[in-house]
Design an enzyme around this catalytic site. Sequence first.
Site, PDB file in Angstrom:
ATOM      1  N   ASN A 102       0.827  -1.205   0.000  1.00  0.00           N
ATOM      2  CA  ASN A 102       0.000   0.000   0.000  1.00  0.00           C
ATOM      3  C   ASN A 102       0.861   1.255   0.000  1.00  0.00           C
ATOM      4  O   ASN A 102       0.479   2.282  -0.552  1.00  0.00           O
ATOM      5  CB  ASN A 102      -0.924   0.004   1.224  1.00  0.00           C
ATOM      6  N   SER A 103       2.023   1.165   0.639  1.00  0.00           N
ATOM      7  CA  SER A 103       2.920   2.328   0.671  1.00  0.00           C
ATOM      8  C   SER A 103       3.259   2.794  -0.742  1.00  0.00           C
ATOM      9  O   SER A 103       3.295   3.993  -1.025  1.00  0.00           O
ATOM     10  CB  SER A 103       4.209   1.990   1.423  1.00  0.00           C
ATOM     11  N   ARG A 137     -13.141  12.084   6.235  1.00  0.00           N
ATOM     12  CA  ARG A 137     -13.434  11.057   5.230  1.00  0.00           C
ATOM     13  C   ARG A 137     -14.681  10.237   5.551  1.00  0.00           C
ATOM     14  O   ARG A 137     -15.406   9.824   4.645  1.00  0.00           O
ATOM     15  CB  ARG A 137     -12.228  10.127   5.066  1.00  0.00           C
TER      16      ARG A 137
END
EC number: 1.4.3.16
Length: 484
Positions: free
Chosen positions: A40-41, A270
Amino acid sequence: MTKERVIIIGSGIAGCTAALRLMQDYDVTIITKGHKEQSNSMLAQGGVAAAISKSDTPKKHFSDTFQAGCFHNKVRAVNQLVTCGPIVIQKLINEGMTFDEKDGELSLGLEGAHQLPRILHSGGDQTGKFLTTFLQEKLTKVNWQEQKMAIEIIKHDGRAIGVHCLDKENQLHTYYGEHIILASGGLGQLFPVTTNAATISGDGLALAYRADATLSDMEFIQFHPTLLFLNGRCHGLISEAVRGEGATLIRADGSAIMETVHPLADLAPRDVVAATLFEEIERGNQVFLDITKVAHFEKRFPAITTSLDEHQVPFRETKRIPVHPGAHFLMGGVRTDLNGKTNIPHLYAIGEVANTGVHGANRLASNSLLETLVFGEKVAEYIHTQKNNRIIAPENPPTYQTTMPHLPEKHILQEKIWETLGITRKPEKITEFLHWLETFDYANHTRETAEISHMIITSKLIAESALKRTESLGAHRILKGVTK
């Protein structure tokens, strides 16, 4: 004298930061489910939040983090995050990491729920890729074990001593170490709609649970409001930074969605934006990002531009990008202290797999990369204080189930999880889902069965946590009551 061994599960920024700070004094092995570039990084389009401008302070960053987290955060953890943030950023810059500049000064972007610009970027919308690559290129004394899927944490006399893995041919490999660090990321692939890398399916969470580690706040899953949505499918993230640069969320008729919902409108937290868009879509409305007001869009967002072109989105003519909410980030996880220690001796957790308490019930934008850097540093500092931990590896075969297991198909499990544990939840559906999960076995003799088993364990933990929290809070929205 032989160096003590550190085993790190995961190749993202958290694991690589810890490895960089440990590799001179320890024998470091990084085990990663896919290739080291798959994390994901590497996909992170946002940036790193840090109070480095003259008008900003850690106190302001602390306040924004707590408000976004609905005050469910842990005070000491947030304080460590925001005070260490500027220090770790400067350390990286001193080591050669470059962040985007404007007029000779660091360029700071604005994102949702931040009271002022404090987001550092590198390569525009490629911060995660640039930062991960920068760290990985420095790991000259690390033993990489790619395409090895961890299936079991090995314990002896109550402490973690190693990990069993399967390679892509399902052959068993075992690695022993004095320190075992989980840095395996979150659980996005539990859902059919996600921003996460294809390898991120809750493995580390399930491994920790089976090793008797404590997990908490599993009900808090952040759904990012804006994934590129075409022909009923999502195709990656459209960064919140696009809204930070002036984009607005609109319906097909051009009417604004967020301006009457929250004082911060399109830059609301969010959880608020994702839930609002979900309700719009449930009513049959299409949702778009209007990028009319975004200056130099293609220059500012090169990776997003490439993705839009690859998917033949006519954004240059329409100034619109079709979007849909999707699973993005787990705020909860393996409970740790401020050094990444779990309740299992010599087992640590850092990054998204960990629940340090910094995010509370809803993560503030761009605090995730900061968390990986700060806690990657902290776990390394702590391990440096621990000496004479040498272990003698016992014969410890993995606990295989070799009979033909009864497991669901992955796509069916994903759809069930989305229906039950998505943006809005209903207690009766969660109870029904838990009963359904009880009909399946656990198996880890192949990568496929291990992954589905890990997904079952992780979704069960989410469901149980969601049922226990009977009122909505932050990213957890359950239709019984709402806590403001």
